[in-house]
Design a protein around this motif. Structure first.
Motif: not given
Length: 298
Positions: A195-196, A199, A201-204, A227, A295, A297-298
């Motif tokens: 996912s990261q 493009g 984000s972990p939040q999305t 998160l 990558t 996870l930010t």
């Protein structure tokens, strides 16, 4: 009927809370020294009696609980020169709450039976938080009479108790349980890295999964680290996760089945341990997988 006298070996993150509930709910409790003096001293203040060896604990108790890291440690506690076997007596029940190899469980039971000792398995599920609160899940492998004998004591620290079947079946079920849990962890970690890197984000990612059909309690615990960076979200080490998946592989081999998914999960955790992260906790596998793919996870 006389009150059972309880011994407890293994006062780590899970065992401390379990033993606390046993003594607070009225059972005489005997413990042996542990590397964490904090746990020992806390339990003594609550009414436990500290002894010097597993052999002494076996002599003093009618039921002994073990909560250590793996089968080699269980075997050492039983077979050591000052181990439980040295203090064994007729009618003693030894309950292994560790996540152990079922083959070792069966061997120890056969070894102790001529001494009049019944060895059973009662591994756990959930976290140190539930251990402290007395709401763990427990899956028991034992004959019916022994299960009924130990159930009142287990109920001091467990909210859900399932009699899975005979000797060794509790440990088999625990490995299946951990296979699902560690499978989730490996899947979440890889999905988050992809996912990261793509493009999103972990939040999305989380905003889509949370509250939907793919959400669950384990997901929420895992994401509390991913998160919020809560390092104590799930205090279970990658080393223990890798060990459990090795035991699962042995179980699959004994059953004669192919377990390609289990091997993939095992390899995810084995690689993390080999890269120097043995003592990191399970949700931290998300960072390790992300880093391995260039990558964060930010």
């Amino acid at each position: 009927m006389a009150v059972e006298k309880i011994g407890f070996i293994g006062l780590g993150m899970m065992g401390h809370g379990m033993a606390k509930n046993i003594v607070e709910k009225g059972y005489p409790l005997f413990i042996a020294g542990h590397r964490s003096r904090t746990a020992v001293e806390d339990l003594v203040r609550r009414g436990a009696t500290e002894l010097t060896s597993p052999a002494e604990v076996a002599q003093a108790a009618t039921i002994v609980f073990l909560c250590v890291s793996a089968s080699p440690q269980v075997e050492a506690v039983v077979r050591g020169s000052s181990g439980l076997k040295a203090g064994a007596h007729e009618g003693l029940v030894v309950v292994d709450c560790s996540t152990s190899d079922p083959n070792s469980t069966l061997a120890l039971a056969a070894e102790l039976a001529p001494l009049g000792v019944t060895f059973i398995d009662a591994p756990l599920s959930r976290t140190p938080k539930e251990a402290w609160e007395g709401t763990l899940d427990c899956m028991v492998g034992a004959d019916t009479a022994t299960f009924e004998r130990v159930r009142p004591v287990i109920s001091t620290w467990a909210g859900k108790i399932v009699h899975v079947g005979g000797l060794g079946d509790g440990h088999k079920m625990k490995l299946l349980n951990n296979f699902i849990a560690m499978g989730y962890a490996a899947l979440y970690a890889e999905a988050l890295a992809l996912s990261q890197k793509s493009g999103i984000s972990p939040q999305t990612f989380d905003s889509v999964i949370r509250g939907g059909r793919m959400d669950c309690g384990f997901y929420q615990t895992f994401m509390r680290y991913a998160l919020e960076r809560d390092e104590n979200a799930h205090k279970f080490s990658l080393a223990n996760a890798a060990k459990d998946m090795r035991y699962l592989e042995a179980m699959a081999n004994a059953a004669g089945i192919a377990n390609p998914v289990g091997n993939a999960v095992k390899n995810t955790f084995a690689a993390a341990v080999a890269s120097g992260h043995a003592e990191a906790y399970v949700p931290m596998i998300s960072d390790i997988v992300a880093a391995g793919n260039g990558t964060k996870l930010t």
